[in-house]
Design a protein around this motif. Structure first.
Motif, PDB file in Angstrom:
ATOM      1  N   PHE A 196       0.831  -1.203   0.000  1.00 19.38           N
ATOM      2  CA  PHE A 196       0.000   0.000   0.000  1.00 19.38           C
ATOM      3  C   PHE A 196       0.869   1.258   0.000  1.00 19.38           C
ATOM      4  N   PHE A 202      -4.039  -0.099  -5.497  1.00 17.45           N
ATOM      5  CA  PHE A 202      -5.176   0.579  -6.124  1.00 17.45           C
ATOM      6  C   PHE A 202      -4.696   1.604  -7.138  1.00 17.45           C
ATOM      7  N   LYS A 204      -6.256   4.453  -7.534  1.00 19.42           N
ATOM      8  CA  LYS A 204      -6.426   5.727  -6.843  1.00 19.42           C
ATOM      9  C   LYS A 204      -5.487   5.780  -5.645  1.00 19.42           C
ATOM     10  N   SER A 205      -4.626   6.777  -5.607  1.00 17.77           N
ATOM     11  CA  SER A 205      -3.654   6.893  -4.523  1.00 17.77           C
ATOM     12  C   SER A 205      -4.332   7.023  -3.160  1.00 17.77           C
ATOM     13  N   SER A 206      -5.485   7.700  -3.115  1.00 14.19           N
ATOM     14  CA  SER A 206      -6.167   7.922  -1.837  1.00 14.19           C
ATOM     15  C   SER A 206      -6.549   6.611  -1.169  1.00 14.19           C
ATOM     16  N   TRP A 207      -6.940   5.610  -1.961  1.00 14.34           N
ATOM     17  CA  TRP A 207      -7.281   4.304  -1.393  1.00 14.34           C
ATOM     18  C   TRP A 207      -6.037   3.612  -0.853  1.00 14.34           C
ATOM     19  N   ASN A 208      -4.941   3.729  -1.563  1.00 16.07           N
ATOM     20  CA  ASN A 208      -3.689   3.161  -1.057  1.00 16.07           C
ATOM     21  C   ASN A 208      -3.290   3.807   0.262  1.00 16.07           C
ATOM     22  N   HIS A 209      -3.413   5.132   0.340  1.00 20.18           N
ATOM     23  CA  HIS A 209      -3.049   5.845   1.564  1.00 20.18           C
ATOM     24  C   HIS A 209      -3.917   5.393   2.738  1.00 20.18           C
ATOM     25  N   LEU A 210      -5.214   5.261   2.489  1.00 18.84           N
ATOM     26  CA  LEU A 210      -6.142   4.877   3.547  1.00 18.84           C
ATOM     27  C   LEU A 210      -5.829   3.473   4.076  1.00 18.84           C
ATOM     28  N   LEU A 211      -5.663   2.521   3.172  1.00 19.38           N
ATOM     29  CA  LEU A 211      -5.365   1.148   3.596  1.00 19.38           C
ATOM     30  C   LEU A 211      -3.973   1.044   4.194  1.00 19.38           C
ATOM     31  N   HIS A 212      -3.055   1.872   3.716  1.00 18.73           N
ATOM     32  CA  HIS A 212      -1.714   1.892   4.304  1.00 18.73           C
ATOM     33  C   HIS A 212      -1.793   2.320   5.765  1.00 18.73           C
TER      34      HIS A 212
END
Length: 452
Positions: A196, A202, A204-212
């Protein structure tokens, strides 16, 4: 070069940037071509490599990033490439190039002179062709099913750890099973948060940031921003002394030949020199304590010091969760002991995997003469593929391919390996891959051969 995916308004520095750029445009070393674009020689560019005067090059375009104070990947990464060509690092570490290029326009001051000779240009061109081949083969597209299964098995192991302890009691058999399950959950969480963090799951970077933030924070108890700050520096300059954070940790944790010598020289001035010639002995103490003593403290301190309140909230929830449940069966002191053992085994797992790829490789204090491809191959090696090795290392047994293509989903790394091997053969660059047992043993061989 960081992720380049956060929203940022560069307008606050435009005026200062333009003023400073216009001052530099009057220097006698500048060249103007027929299109009116200013051109700079590499000799000129290399002189702008300080904190107060920082230029870098991307695709033969020169940028003055001295005033860029809000780079998402941190200031240190920009500093590491000051006065250098950052093209390959830029493409390797930024998923949304079109967005970043909009920001870069603010800092654009000219081009590299066409008469300038570039070292290893043929290799750089071939590597760019390889990157385009990987894109054409869709190797940067993740398998949703793979990551769903990976995430579920981590959460399942953590749940099973609590279930075993609460269902079967705290005798030594269920205790050890519960501990083993939790160690697996934490170690595997280390690998998936890494995915992540590299924005490789993902689009979308925002989804990666959230799951990270969820996995490294709530599941692991660490700061996502701390990881980003440290890890992107590592990728941009692996095994480069004082630029790779792995070479800057506390003296008791450093390994190898060059880094401990450097640490010994610094500490000797203050009468604090450690017996680095015995590191093959205290490695067995330092490695298990890396997580429970060093990383655990550093990640919390980072979140507080940098005011990363979201990171702090997630990792606080981890400790609330753990110490709300475990003391119910183990008591508070028992929960502390369980947590300490958890970090010891998890940290040892992490150290033997990551150090088998790096500490045995070449360490340098000069990063100006090597391009991206040669630098990554010089600093990394692989562990041979098998289903177990892939799982145990989080596919970091393909460390070479991962360092060349950090955003490539890990389950695709083996697919690009033949092309990387072919490129290495073409330019006579060593490509090193070992059985897992030999890779782990080489860590001890490396520290055993150290002579102060």
């Amino acid at each position: 070069m960081g992720k380049g995916s956060k929203n940022w308004d560069p307008s606050s520095v435009v005026n200062d940037q333009q003023e400073e750029s216009s001052m530099r445009m009057t220097t006698t070393s500048d060249i103007i071509n027929n299109n009116g674009k200013r051109q700079f020689t590499w000799e000129e560019i290399s002189r702008h490599s300080t904190n107060k005067d920082r230029w870098l090059v991307i695709a033969n375009r020169v940028y003055d990033v001295t005033k860029w104070t809000k780079h998402p990947g941190g200031q240190m990464v920009l500093k590491h490439y000051a006065g250098q060509d950052a093209t390959e690092a830029f493409h390797s570490l930024h998923p949304e190039i079109y967005r970043v290029e909009k920001y870069l326009k603010t800092f654009y001051i000219g081009d590299v002179s066409k008469d300038t000779v570039v070292d290893d240009q043929a290799l750089k061109d071939d590597f760019e062709k390889l990157r385009q081949t990987a894109i054409a083969k869709k190797l940067f597209e993740p398998s949703v099913l793979f990551f769903i299964i990976t995430c579920i098995h981590i959460l399942a192991c953590e749940f099973a750890s609590y279930f075993v302890l609460f269902r079967f009691g705290i005798s030594w058999v269920p205790y050890l099973i519960s501990l083993a399950l939790y160690v697996v959950a934490e170690a595997q969480c280390g690998w998936v948060q890494h995915d992540f963090g590299h924005l490789s799951v993902f689009k979308k970077s925002s989804w990666n940031h959230l799951l990270h933030q969820f996995y490294i924070g709530f599941t692991k108890g660490a700061s996502a921003d701390w990881w980003n700050n440290m890890h992107f520096q590592h990728h941009s300059k692996p095994n480069v002394i004082d630029k790779d954070p792995d070479t800057r940790i506390e003296p008791v944790f450093v390994l190898g030949d060059k880094i401990p010598k450097r640490a010994a020289e610094k500490n000797a001035k203050y009468g604090k020199s450690l017996p680095y010639d015995l590191q093959y002995l205290y490695f067995f103490i330092a490695a298990p304590l890396l997580f429970p003593v060093y990383f655990q403290f550093m990640t919390i301190r980072h979140a507080i010091k940098r005011k990363k309140w979201m990171d702090l909230a997630w990792l606080t929830l981890y400790y609330v969760k753990f110490f709300a449940l475990m003391p119910l069966k183990l008591g508070f002191l028992g929960a502390l002991k369980f947590h300490f053992f958890l970090r010891v085994f998890e940290g040892t797992w992490f150290v033997v995997v990551t150090q088998s790829n790096h500490v045995v490789m070449d360490v340098s204090d000069d990063d100006t003469k090597l391009g991206w491809f040669r630098m990554q191959l010089k600093a990394t090696c692989n562990i041979d593929q098998s289903y177990f090795n892939d799982w145990f290392t989080g596919h970091l047994n393909f460390q070479i391919e991962h360092h060349l293509f950090p955003m490539m989903p890990r389950h695709n790394l083996y697919k690009i390996q033949p092309d990387v091997l072919e490129l290495c053969r073409k330019y006579n660059i060593e490509y090193l891959s070992k059985p897992m047992g030999r890779a782990f043993l080489d860590i001890l061989t490396c520290v055993n051969e150290f002579v102060l």
